[in-house]
Write an enzyme that holds these catalytic residues in place. Sequence first.
Site, PDB file in Angstrom:
ATOM      1  N   ARG A  35       0.762  -1.315   0.069  1.00 27.31           N
ATOM      2  CA  ARG A  35      -0.085  -0.200  -0.138  1.00 27.31           C
ATOM      3  C   ARG A  35       0.874   1.231   0.013  1.00 27.31           C
ATOM      4  O   ARG A  35       0.412   2.410  -0.156  1.00 27.31           O
ATOM      5  CB  ARG A  35      -0.917   0.068   1.370  1.00 27.31           C
ATOM      6  CG  ARG A  35      -1.888  -0.937   1.168  1.00 27.31           C
ATOM      7  CD  ARG A  35      -2.628  -0.929   2.635  1.00 27.31           C
ATOM      8  NE  ARG A  35      -3.187  -1.985   3.030  1.00 27.31           N
ATOM      9  CZ  ARG A  35      -4.325  -2.578   2.578  1.00 27.31           C
ATOM     10  NH1 ARG A  35      -5.107  -1.989   1.841  1.00 27.31           N
ATOM     11  NH2 ARG A  35      -4.718  -4.039   3.117  1.00 27.31           N
ATOM     12  N   LYS A  82       4.668 -16.665  10.123  1.00 29.83           N
ATOM     13  CA  LYS A  82       4.385 -18.065  10.559  1.00 29.83           C
ATOM     14  C   LYS A  82       3.158 -18.553   9.961  1.00 29.83           C
ATOM     15  O   LYS A  82       2.135 -18.547  10.554  1.00 29.83           O
ATOM     16  CB  LYS A  82       4.189 -17.779  12.309  1.00 29.83           C
ATOM     17  CG  LYS A  82       5.585 -17.242  13.018  1.00 29.83           C
ATOM     18  CD  LYS A  82       5.156 -17.020  14.209  1.00 29.83           C
ATOM     19  CE  LYS A  82       6.478 -16.508  15.220  1.00 29.83           C
ATOM     20  NZ  LYS A  82       6.139 -16.188  16.631  1.00 29.83           N
ATOM     21  N   SER A 114       4.216  -8.796  19.292  1.00 27.08           N
ATOM     22  CA  SER A 114       4.546  -7.553  18.702  1.00 27.08           C
ATOM     23  C   SER A 114       4.186  -6.202  19.528  1.00 27.08           C
ATOM     24  O   SER A 114       5.111  -5.561  19.813  1.00 27.08           O
ATOM     25  CB  SER A 114       4.248  -7.273  17.334  1.00 27.08           C
ATOM     26  OG  SER A 114       2.635  -7.180  17.182  1.00 27.08           O
ATOM     27  N   LYS A 165       2.495 -23.693  16.991  1.00 28.91           N
ATOM     28  CA  LYS A 165       1.840 -23.127  18.370  1.00 28.91           C
ATOM     29  C   LYS A 165       0.679 -22.369  17.903  1.00 28.91           C
ATOM     30  O   LYS A 165      -0.203 -22.242  19.118  1.00 28.91           O
ATOM     31  CB  LYS A 165       3.034 -22.446  19.042  1.00 28.91           C
ATOM     32  CG  LYS A 165       3.544 -21.304  18.542  1.00 28.91           C
ATOM     33  CD  LYS A 165       2.555 -20.085  18.763  1.00 28.91           C
ATOM     34  CE  LYS A 165       3.100 -18.829  17.763  1.00 28.91           C
ATOM     35  NZ  LYS A 165       2.284 -17.762  17.538  1.00 28.91           N
ATOM     36  N   ASP A 218       7.379 -19.972  22.346  1.00 28.41           N
ATOM     37  CA  ASP A 218       6.337 -19.322  21.631  1.00 28.41           C
ATOM     38  C   ASP A 218       5.010 -19.776  22.002  1.00 28.41           C
ATOM     39  O   ASP A 218       3.787 -19.224  22.101  1.00 28.41           O
ATOM     40  CB  ASP A 218       6.513 -19.648  20.304  1.00 28.41           C
ATOM     41  CG  ASP A 218       6.018 -18.356  19.261  1.00 28.41           C
ATOM     42  OD1 ASP A 218       5.127 -17.309  19.772  1.00 28.41           O
ATOM     43  OD2 ASP A 218       6.303 -18.194  18.262  1.00 28.41           O
ATOM     44  N   ARG A 229      -3.585 -12.952  18.616  1.00 27.56           N
ATOM     45  CA  ARG A 229      -4.817 -13.137  17.886  1.00 27.56           C
ATOM     46  C   ARG A 229      -5.355 -14.439  17.784  1.00 27.56           C
ATOM     47  O   ARG A 229      -6.596 -14.759  17.460  1.00 27.56           O
ATOM     48  CB  ARG A 229      -4.524 -12.585  16.307  1.00 27.56           C
ATOM     49  CG  ARG A 229      -4.340 -11.258  16.242  1.00 27.56           C
ATOM     50  CD  ARG A 229      -3.065 -10.670  16.654  1.00 27.56           C
ATOM     51  NE  ARG A 229      -2.117 -11.329  16.056  1.00 27.56           N
ATOM     52  CZ  ARG A 229      -1.333 -10.986  14.934  1.00 27.56           C
ATOM     53  NH1 ARG A 229      -1.430  -9.837  14.236  1.00 27.56           N
ATOM     54  NH2 ARG A 229      -0.347 -11.710  14.561  1.00 27.56           N
TER      55      ARG A 229
HETATM   56  N1  LIG Z   1       2.318  -9.719  15.263  1.00 29.50           N
HETATM   57  C1  LIG Z   1       3.081 -10.439  16.105  1.00 29.50           C
HETATM   58  O1  LIG Z   1       3.085 -10.390  17.245  1.00 29.50           O
HETATM   59  C2  LIG Z   1       3.676 -11.639  15.217  1.00 29.50           C
HETATM   60  C3  LIG Z   1       3.338 -11.797  14.056  1.00 29.50           C
HETATM   61  N2  LIG Z   1       4.172 -12.839  13.244  1.00 29.50           N
HETATM   62  C4  LIG Z   1       3.987 -13.133  11.943  1.00 29.50           C
HETATM   63  O2  LIG Z   1       4.270 -12.173  11.174  1.00 29.50           O
HETATM   64  C5  LIG Z   1       3.276 -12.307   9.990  1.00 29.50           C
HETATM   65  C6  LIG Z   1       2.554 -11.018   9.911  1.00 29.50           C
HETATM   66  O3  LIG Z   1       1.734 -10.803  10.913  1.00 29.50           O
HETATM   67  P1  LIG Z   1       1.323  -9.398  11.607  1.00 29.50           P
HETATM   68  O4  LIG Z   1       2.317  -8.421  11.258  1.00 29.50           O
HETATM   69  O5  LIG Z   1       0.970  -9.428  13.125  1.00 29.50           O
HETATM   70  O6  LIG Z   1      -0.083  -9.183  10.637  1.00 29.50           O
HETATM   71  P2  LIG Z   1      -0.648  -7.966  10.151  1.00 29.50           P
HETATM   72  O7  LIG Z   1      -2.075  -8.409   9.900  1.00 29.50           O
HETATM   73  O8  LIG Z   1      -0.674  -6.850  11.188  1.00 29.50           O
HETATM   74  O9  LIG Z   1       0.147  -7.496   8.801  1.00 29.50           O
HETATM   75  C7  LIG Z   1       0.146  -8.180   7.739  1.00 29.50           C
HETATM   76  C8  LIG Z   1       1.122  -7.852   6.770  1.00 29.50           C
HETATM   77  O10 LIG Z   1       1.067  -8.792   5.412  1.00 29.50           O
HETATM   78  C9  LIG Z   1       0.987  -7.738   4.497  1.00 29.50           C
HETATM   79  N3  LIG Z   1       0.324  -8.857   3.231  1.00 29.50           N
HETATM   80  C10 LIG Z   1      -0.608  -9.567   3.427  1.00 29.50           C
HETATM   81  N4  LIG Z   1      -1.015  -9.956   2.403  1.00 29.50           N
HETATM   82  C11 LIG Z   1      -0.225  -9.606   1.452  1.00 29.50           C
HETATM   83  C12 LIG Z   1      -0.103  -9.893   0.055  1.00 29.50           C
HETATM   84  N5  LIG Z   1      -0.691 -10.861  -0.666  1.00 29.50           N
HETATM   85  N6  LIG Z   1       0.887  -9.063  -0.687  1.00 29.50           N
HETATM   86  C13 LIG Z   1       1.977  -8.403   0.287  1.00 29.50           C
HETATM   87  N7  LIG Z   1       1.805  -8.050   1.505  1.00 29.50           N
HETATM   88  C14 LIG Z   1       0.581  -8.728   2.287  1.00 29.50           C
HETATM   89  C15 LIG Z   1       0.028  -6.943   4.910  1.00 29.50           C
HETATM   90  O11 LIG Z   1       0.095  -5.740   3.868  1.00 29.50           O
HETATM   91  P3  LIG Z   1      -1.209  -4.791   3.938  1.00 29.50           P
HETATM   92  O12 LIG Z   1      -0.913  -3.823   5.115  1.00 29.50           O
HETATM   93  O13 LIG Z   1      -0.972  -3.986   2.633  1.00 29.50           O
HETATM   94  O14 LIG Z   1      -2.481  -5.500   3.975  1.00 29.50           O
HETATM   95  C16 LIG Z   1       0.727  -6.389   6.004  1.00 29.50           C
HETATM   96  O15 LIG Z   1       1.806  -5.733   6.009  1.00 29.50           O
HETATM   97  C17 LIG Z   1       2.487 -13.739  10.597  1.00 29.50           C
HETATM   98  O16 LIG Z   1       2.618 -14.680   9.889  1.00 29.50           O
HETATM   99  C18 LIG Z   1       2.624 -13.631  11.946  1.00 29.50           C
HETATM  100  O17 LIG Z   1       2.123 -14.937  12.469  1.00 29.50           O
HETATM  101  C19 LIG Z   1       5.422 -13.324  14.004  1.00 29.50           C
HETATM  102  C20 LIG Z   1       5.684 -12.731  15.470  1.00 29.50           C
HETATM  103  C21 LIG Z   1       5.074 -12.039  16.092  1.00 29.50           C
HETATM  104  O1  LIG Z   2       3.391 -15.377  16.939  1.00 29.30           O
HETATM  105  C1  LIG Z   2       3.154 -14.502  17.831  1.00 29.30           C
HETATM  106  C2  LIG Z   2       3.975 -14.165  19.163  1.00 29.30           C
HETATM  107  O2  LIG Z   2       5.259 -15.108  19.115  1.00 29.30           O
HETATM  108  C3  LIG Z   2       1.797 -13.649  17.684  1.00 29.30           C
HETATM  109  O3  LIG Z   2       0.819 -14.430  17.875  1.00 29.30           O
HETATM  110  P1  LIG Z   2      -0.606 -14.194  17.462  1.00 29.30           P
HETATM  111  O4  LIG Z   2      -0.285 -14.122  15.708  1.00 29.30           O
HETATM  112  O5  LIG Z   2      -1.288 -15.019  17.619  1.00 29.30           O
HETATM  113  O6  LIG Z   2      -1.094 -12.733  17.688  1.00 29.30           O
END
Ligand SMILES: NC(=O)C1=CN([C@@H]2O[C@H](COP(=O)(O)OP(=O)(O)OC[C@H]3O[C@@H](n4cnc5c(N)ncnc54)[C@H](OP(=O)(O)O)[C@@H]3O)[C@@H](O)[C@H]2O)C=CC1
Ligand SMILES: O=C(CO)COP(=O)(O)O
Length: 308
Positions: A35, A82, A114, A165, A218, A229
């Site tokens: 975006r 993940k 996060s 997990k 984790d 979530r």
């Molecule tokens: N939040 C956390 O605590 C943690 C998350 N994770 C992992 O990290 C990953 C992201 O999580 P999180 O940041 O929380 O999720 P969010 O929903 O906050 O963000 C998702 C991100 O992925 C992008 N995205 C989704 N679909 C596409 C696509 N088709 N092409 C390009 N970009 C895309 C989104 O872009 P847009 O904004 O444009 O939609 C956004 O930047 C997940 O796999 C999650 O399990 C791992 C550790 C901790």
């Molecule tokens: O992976 C995570 C913490 O390590 C975040 O967990 P959720 O995706 O369930 O929010």
Amino acid sequence: MQKTTIAILGAGAWGQALADLASQNGHEVRVWSRRGSATLEAVISGAEIILSAIAMKGVSDLVSQVKSIPLSPNTILVTATKGLDPQTTSTPSQIWQIAFPDHPVVVLSGPNLSQEIQESLPAATVVASENTAAAELVQLVFSSPIFRVYTNPDPIGVELGGTLKNIMAIAAGVCDGLHLGTNAKAALVTRGLTEMVRIGQSWGAKTETFYGLSGLGDLLATCNSPLSRNYQVGYQMASGKTLTEILAHTAGTAEGVNTCQVLVQRAQQYTIPIPLTQQVYRLLQGEITPRQALEELMLRDIKPEYHY
Ligand SMILES: NC(=O)C1=CN([C@@H]2O[C@H](COP(=O)(O)OP(=O)(O)OC[C@H]3O[C@@H](n4cnc5c(N)ncnc54)[C@H](OP(=O)(O)O)[C@@H]3O)[C@@H](O)[C@H]2O)C=CC1
Ligand SMILES: O=C(CO)COP(=O)(O)O
């Protein structure tokens, strides 16, 4: 350490938290989001590290986009997603490594909610790669007084810990939502870990990896925190809401929902017993209620705890 240029792909909750950690350490950080106004090419151009923190559903497409842009052969690719690919059941690091066979690929995963990291609360994580030098560079880039980073030589084990997990976190949310008590939660998390180890072994992961930060660590974080979530999905299902209703009001990505479907498919293919995942799957599909899932689990055939 020397200033490093890092491209973070994905400006969601996790991408932004990792970008902030690297910036606080004085590195040059560029963030790309589909975006945003910056092109992918401009963001990754000249970057020594490219870190992807996007949701699983976008990984294959993003990999293809990056592949169309010339990279320096030394560029390190880091994945922090993940999830599992529904088409191939591959992990994100496998997708990156197949597309970039000559580049080092590093997995970053650990108990890293996060929001807590954004509040500068202390946390630890793991960076895993078959390329030790690449993992050590990523370790240096992110290590700080509030973020302790360990290296590990088992990328698939580290990645699967963080991925599997999420299913157990949904189950833990159900357990808390139904007020089943501390004994039930301890049993769930412990048997959940056994299930994760069993699945991991079928993927070639090392068993001991699952007892570290990216597995047990984790699992404990997400099964015990309302910030997760995935936990929230389970907790709300226990109150009778449907998955559609819950996801419509969930900010961010709950990867466990898709991971559960992919895992059921893979477990069938390789005949892996996954009783907990199976019940979470049936619950998410709307086939059974949370109480029925509990009964099914408790009334299975009795058996030894381990097959030594
Ligand atoms: N939040 C956390 O605590 C943690 C998350 N994770 C992992 O990290 C990953 C992201 O999580 P999180 O940041 O929380 O999720 P969010 O929903 O906050 O963000 C998702 C991100 O992925 C992008 N995205 C989704 N679909 C596409 C696509 N088709 N092409 C390009 N970009 C895309 C989104 O872009 P847009 O904004 O444009 O939609 C956004 O930047 C997940 O796999 C999650 O399990 C791992 C550790 C901790
Ligand atoms: O992976 C995570 C913490 O390590 C975040 O967990 P959720 O995706 O369930 O929010």
